[in-house]
Write a protein that holds these residues in place. Structure first.
Motif, mmCIF file in Angstrom:
data_model
loop_
_atom_site.group_PDB
_atom_site.id
_atom_site.type_symbol
_atom_site.label_atom_id
_atom_site.label_comp_id
_atom_site.label_asym_id
_atom_site.label_seq_id
_atom_site.Cartn_x
_atom_site.Cartn_y
_atom_site.Cartn_z
ATOM 1 N N GLY A 180 0.806 -1.217 0.000
ATOM 2 C CA GLY A 180 0.000 0.000 0.000
ATOM 3 C C GLY A 180 0.838 1.265 0.000
ATOM 4 N N TYR A 181 0.173 2.378 0.290
ATOM 5 C CA TYR A 181 0.815 3.699 0.256
ATOM 6 C C TYR A 181 1.426 4.007 1.620
ATOM 7 N N PRO A 182 2.721 4.345 1.672
ATOM 8 C CA PRO A 182 3.345 4.643 2.967
ATOM 9 C C PRO A 182 2.894 5.985 3.521
ATOM 10 N N SER A 183 2.484 5.994 4.763
ATOM 11 C CA SER A 183 2.052 7.228 5.423
ATOM 12 C C SER A 183 3.213 7.842 6.194
ATOM 13 N N VAL A 184 3.355 9.157 6.095
ATOM 14 C CA VAL A 184 4.407 9.858 6.823
ATOM 15 C C VAL A 184 3.936 10.088 8.253
ATOM 16 N N ILE A 185 4.656 9.500 9.203
ATOM 17 C CA ILE A 185 4.299 9.615 10.613
ATOM 18 C C ILE A 185 5.105 10.721 11.287
ATOM 19 N N ILE A 186 6.393 10.795 10.952
ATOM 20 C CA ILE A 186 7.265 11.838 11.501
ATOM 21 C C ILE A 186 8.014 12.477 10.337
ATOM 22 N N ALA A 187 8.031 13.790 10.304
ATOM 23 C CA ALA A 187 8.770 14.528 9.276
ATOM 24 C C ALA A 187 9.590 15.612 9.941
ATOM 25 N N ASP A 188 10.911 15.503 9.808
ATOM 26 C CA ASP A 188 11.843 16.484 10.376
ATOM 27 C C ASP A 188 11.585 16.721 11.859
ATOM 28 N N GLY A 189 11.431 15.638 12.595
ATOM 29 C CA GLY A 189 11.262 15.733 14.041
ATOM 30 C C GLY A 189 9.882 16.137 14.495
ATOM 31 N N GLN A 190 8.925 16.264 13.571
ATOM 32 C CA GLN A 190 7.568 16.677 13.919
ATOM 33 C C GLN A 190 6.598 15.511 13.687
ATOM 34 N N LEU A 191 5.777 15.235 14.681
ATOM 35 C CA LEU A 191 4.805 14.156 14.584
ATOM 36 C C LEU A 191 3.596 14.603 13.756
ATOM 37 N N ILE A 192 3.216 13.799 12.777
ATOM 38 C CA ILE A 192 2.007 14.048 11.981
ATOM 39 C C ILE A 192 0.885 13.235 12.615
ATOM 40 N N SER A 193 0.206 13.847 13.562
ATOM 41 C CA SER A 193 -0.752 13.126 14.402
ATOM 42 C C SER A 193 -1.878 12.482 13.600
ATOM 43 N N LYS A 194 -2.424 13.198 12.610
ATOM 44 C CA LYS A 194 -3.562 12.661 11.864
ATOM 45 C C LYS A 194 -3.190 11.399 11.097
ATOM 46 N N ASN A 195 -1.943 11.294 10.645
ATOM 47 C CA ASN A 195 -1.499 10.080 9.959
ATOM 48 C C ASN A 195 -1.252 8.953 10.954
ATOM 49 N N MET A 196 -0.675 9.320 12.102
ATOM 50 C CA MET A 196 -0.374 8.306 13.117
ATOM 51 C C MET A 196 -1.646 7.626 13.609
ATOM 52 N N LYS A 197 -2.709 8.416 13.833
ATOM 53 C CA LYS A 197 -3.936 7.883 14.405
ATOM 54 C C LYS A 197 -4.618 6.864 13.495
ATOM 55 N N LYS A 198 -4.332 6.904 12.205
ATOM 56 C CA LYS A 198 -4.911 5.945 11.274
ATOM 57 C C LYS A 198 -4.238 4.575 11.362
ATOM 58 N N ILE A 199 -3.044 4.560 11.958
ATOM 59 C CA ILE A 199 -2.241 3.334 11.936
ATOM 60 C C ILE A 199 -1.956 2.790 13.327
ATOM 61 N N MET A 200 -1.669 3.672 14.285
ATOM 62 C CA MET A 200 -1.221 3.225 15.600
ATOM 63 C C MET A 200 -1.537 4.269 16.658
#
Length: 239
Positions: A180-200
């Motif tokens: 599938g499509y890889p979701s960005v969870i952390i970018a440059d030390g910043q947490l992407i909360s909306k992506n994280m919540k879909k996975i874990m």
């Protein structure tokens, strides 16, 4: 109020910051225009997109470099060009016959391993250009090529003969899981909360980072997770 009027209509003695504001206004205007027209591939620009970019740049470029030019006229002209670009693209999608008028068709330049020199001449492609395109497609061995097609965007697509195609997992009896499509969870030390919540959960993320030897989200430059649960992690380099 006079400053705003000078920005829009132009003035002979427009100050430097006036040019900066005009440039910002033109940039935002073009950005909004492109968003309205719709996203198209920027990697390979077809002739219609190329013409649009050239004309828009020519119309609006003068308003950025010349302080005494009225913005209203160029903006109206650019809007008409943008509408025509959208209209031609829309009609091309609806009417296949018209699409051939505004878009180039693909041309077969190698057929069953044979180079079609008459097609090369028709497409104005030299043998040196063809060989360069084949090398860029990892097809430098002409004996491996079955078909080569000159695409509407100017690039050459290569279809190799069956024995020279890379073996797939199905060819060797495997049945791999779709990643599938890889979701960005952390970018440059910043947490992407909306992506994280879909996975874990946050706890699962922290546990996974700890298992990789990291204790802080700020230590991670990029973390992606695909549908198969596979992680890609790249740490931030501390200078």
């Amino acid at each position: 109020m006079q400053f705003i009027t000078d920005i829009w209509t132009g003035a002979e003695q427009l100050p430097i910051y006036g040019f900066l504001v005009r440039a910002l206004v033109v940039y935002v205007y073009i950005f909004i225009m492109v968003k309205i027209i719709g996203q198209r591939s920027m990697a390979n620009i077809d002739p219609l997109d190329f013409i649009f970019g050239i004309v828009i740049g020519d119309i609006l470029g003068e308003t950025v470099s010349s302080g005494d030019t009225d913005i209203g006229g160029p903006f109206a002209g650019a809007a008409v060009i943008a509408f025509m670009h959208w209209f031609l693209t829309y009609v091309g999608l609806k009417l296949p016959l018209f699409r051939r008028v505004i878009e180039n068709e693909p041309f077969i330049i190698i057929e069953k391993g044979q180079i079609l020199d008459d097609m090369l001449k028709k497409c104005n492609v030299t043998i040196e250009q063809l060989l360069m395109e084949l090398r860029q497609n990892d097809a430098s061995n002409l004996n491996e090529i079955d078909y080569a097609v000159l695409e509407p965007n100017g690039q050459v697509s290569v279809i190799k003969k069956a024995p020279y195609n890379a073996a797939t997992a199905q060819d060797i009896g495997l049945n791999p899981q779709n990643t599938g499509y890889p979701s960005v969870i952390i970018a440059d030390g910043q947490l992407i909360s909306k992506n994280m919540k879909k996975i874990m959960t946050r706890q699962e993320l922290e546990k996974g980072l700890k298992a990789q030897g990291y204790t802080s989200i700020e230590d991670i430059f990029l973390l992606t997770v695909n549908n198969a649960g596979e992680w890609y992690l790249s740490p931030r380099l501390r200078v």
